[in-house]
Design a protein around this motif. Sequence first.
Motif, PDB file in Angstrom:
ATOM      1  N   GLN A 225       0.824  -1.217   0.000  1.00  0.00           N
ATOM      2  CA  GLN A 225       0.000   0.000   0.000  1.00  0.00           C
ATOM      3  C   GLN A 225       0.854   1.261   0.000  1.00  0.00           C
ATOM      4  OE1 GLN A 225      -1.593   1.113   3.960  1.00  0.00           O
ATOM      5  NE2 GLN A 225      -1.223  -0.996   4.518  1.00  0.00           N
ATOM      6  N   GLU A 226       2.003   1.243   0.673  1.00  0.00           N
ATOM      7  CA  GLU A 226       2.862   2.430   0.709  1.00  0.00           C
ATOM      8  C   GLU A 226       3.381   2.759  -0.679  1.00  0.00           C
ATOM      9  OE1 GLU A 226       7.225   3.469   2.415  1.00  0.00           O
ATOM     10  OE2 GLU A 226       5.809   2.775   3.927  1.00  0.00           O
ATOM     11  N   GLU A 227       3.790   1.724  -1.426  1.00  0.00           N
ATOM     12  CA  GLU A 227       4.218   1.940  -2.816  1.00  0.00           C
ATOM     13  C   GLU A 227       3.102   2.573  -3.634  1.00  0.00           C
ATOM     14  OE1 GLU A 227       7.441  -1.697  -3.411  1.00  0.00           O
ATOM     15  OE2 GLU A 227       5.596  -1.700  -4.574  1.00  0.00           O
ATOM     16  N   ALA A 228       1.923   2.000  -3.524  1.00  0.00           N
ATOM     17  CA  ALA A 228       0.792   2.491  -4.314  1.00  0.00           C
ATOM     18  C   ALA A 228       0.463   3.939  -3.974  1.00  0.00           C
ATOM     19  CB  ALA A 228      -0.426   1.599  -4.076  1.00  0.00           C
ATOM     20  N   LEU A 229       0.418   4.268  -2.700  1.00  0.00           N
ATOM     21  CA  LEU A 229       0.052   5.618  -2.279  1.00  0.00           C
ATOM     22  C   LEU A 229       1.095   6.650  -2.680  1.00  0.00           C
ATOM     23  CD1 LEU A 229      -1.318   4.783   1.291  1.00  0.00           C
ATOM     24  CD2 LEU A 229      -2.676   5.570  -0.655  1.00  0.00           C
ATOM     25  N   SER A 230       2.356   6.245  -2.714  1.00  0.00           N
ATOM     26  CA  SER A 230       3.440   7.213  -2.895  1.00  0.00           C
ATOM     27  C   SER A 230       3.704   7.588  -4.354  1.00  0.00           C
ATOM     28  CB  SER A 230       4.739   6.682  -2.274  1.00  0.00           C
ATOM     29  OG  SER A 230       5.192   5.534  -2.966  1.00  0.00           O
ATOM     30  N   ILE A 231       3.343   6.727  -5.319  1.00  0.00           N
ATOM     31  CA  ILE A 231       3.773   6.992  -6.695  1.00  0.00           C
ATOM     32  C   ILE A 231       2.643   7.080  -7.726  1.00  0.00           C
ATOM     33  CG2 ILE A 231       6.038   5.942  -6.336  1.00  0.00           C
ATOM     34  CD1 ILE A 231       5.059   3.457  -7.766  1.00  0.00           C
ATOM     35  N   SER A 232       1.409   6.819  -7.331  1.00  0.00           N
ATOM     36  CA  SER A 232       0.331   6.663  -8.322  1.00  0.00           C
ATOM     37  C   SER A 232      -0.415   7.957  -8.614  1.00  0.00           C
ATOM     38  CB  SER A 232      -0.677   5.621  -7.825  1.00  0.00           C
ATOM     39  OG  SER A 232      -0.030   4.444  -7.400  1.00  0.00           O
ATOM     40  N   ASP A 233      -0.893   8.069  -9.854  1.00  0.00           N
ATOM     41  CA  ASP A 233      -1.907   9.072 -10.173  1.00  0.00           C
ATOM     42  C   ASP A 233      -3.272   8.570  -9.716  1.00  0.00           C
ATOM     43  OD1 ASP A 233      -0.239  10.979 -11.454  1.00  0.00           O
ATOM     44  OD2 ASP A 233      -0.185   9.720 -13.244  1.00  0.00           O
ATOM     45  N   ARG A 234      -3.543   7.304 -10.021  1.00  0.00           N
ATOM     46  CA  ARG A 234      -4.766   6.655  -9.542  1.00  0.00           C
ATOM     47  C   ARG A 234      -4.441   5.237  -9.098  1.00  0.00           C
ATOM     48  NH1 ARG A 234      -9.442   6.468 -13.614  1.00  0.00           N
ATOM     49  NH2 ARG A 234      -7.795   6.455 -15.211  1.00  0.00           N
ATOM     50  N   ILE A 235      -5.229   4.754  -8.145  1.00  0.00           N
ATOM     51  CA  ILE A 235      -5.064   3.394  -7.619  1.00  0.00           C
ATOM     52  C   ILE A 235      -6.341   2.604  -7.885  1.00  0.00           C
ATOM     53  CG2 ILE A 235      -4.730   1.994  -5.538  1.00  0.00           C
ATOM     54  CD1 ILE A 235      -3.202   4.367  -4.333  1.00  0.00           C
TER      55      ILE A 235
END
Length: 356
Positions: free
Chosen positions: A194-204
């Motif tokens: 989840q940390e990876e997803a939150l830190s680099i995404s425009d959308r999840i």
Amino acid sequence: MAFLEIDNLHKTFGPNVALHQFDMKIEKGEFITFLGPSGCGKTTVLRMIAGFETPTRGTIRLDGRDVTYVRTRERAVGMVFQAYALFPNMTVAQNIGFALKVAKRPQKELDERVAAMLELIKLPHLAARYPWQLSGGQQQRVALARALASKPHVLLLDEPLSALDAKIRVSLREDIRALQRDLGITSIFVTHDQEEALSISDRIVVMNDGRVEQVGAPLDIYNFPRTRFVASFVGTLNILAGRVIDPATGRIAVEGQELVTSRPLPPDDAGKERLLALRPESILLEPPSNGRNSLAATVEEISFLGAVVRIRARISKAVVTLDLFNDPHRVLPERGQPVALGFSHDNLLVLDENAH
């Protein structure tokens, strides 16, 4: 029209359904992350976009072209795998230039592109080395350069950082995001972190059991989860059961104490039990005040976690966790001490599914 359109994608393996009706529109240059636990279907979607799997039904369009049944090498996609998948008998430069060589590009063009990719990943001095002579982080950079060398329309990354240690993961994910922005390439990143997803995404895209639970920007996914799964999977969360008193005003009773939710509820919710979500960092130790919710509780445990002090408090049968920033001048409560937990109405979210 979106750059990448996925319409009604469905996949079965024998009697097992791996993916239920997946729909997505991705704009050119977006960085999208598929987030979810193992077996949720995120890699299955990625492999169908890449052409490694054929959908049971549904359509995939890339830049206006139907590529649902087009061979992988004709889709203009680049793929980065978890296990690097570098050729052990080839040098770094040869690995990066492999796809261009197979495509029979002129040697001058191949050499120039490989040199540009080596500069891009900051490894020009390692061009003549073999994969076994590189660290894990360096090998993954080479795999990334190889995927980008042929100038794909879409970059697909299947848990590319999971085999690396924590410090290298953080550094490399920042590099991947910086490269993606510089190149403006549409990218899809698969992870269970989840940390990876939150830190680099425009959308999840949060997935569970072959279905999409929620799609949104990182701030929306974290702050406004719509289902119990999203609320519990993304970040630490308190989930409470409450009985609706007055739907129009959002009044709801939790363990006999009245609270006000972030939004009005449907009229027929009166008397029903609903699930509520409350982030630990949104709770303060403070006396009741106008315009805020308050819960009377008893401290059960206090844990010092460096920058954060985590307090576990009991409210009758329910347990709530709150996180306070470490303040050396703060007087913390003792175990067994009664406290008031205060939080804004906006922080008490009603999930889109009933309590079980």
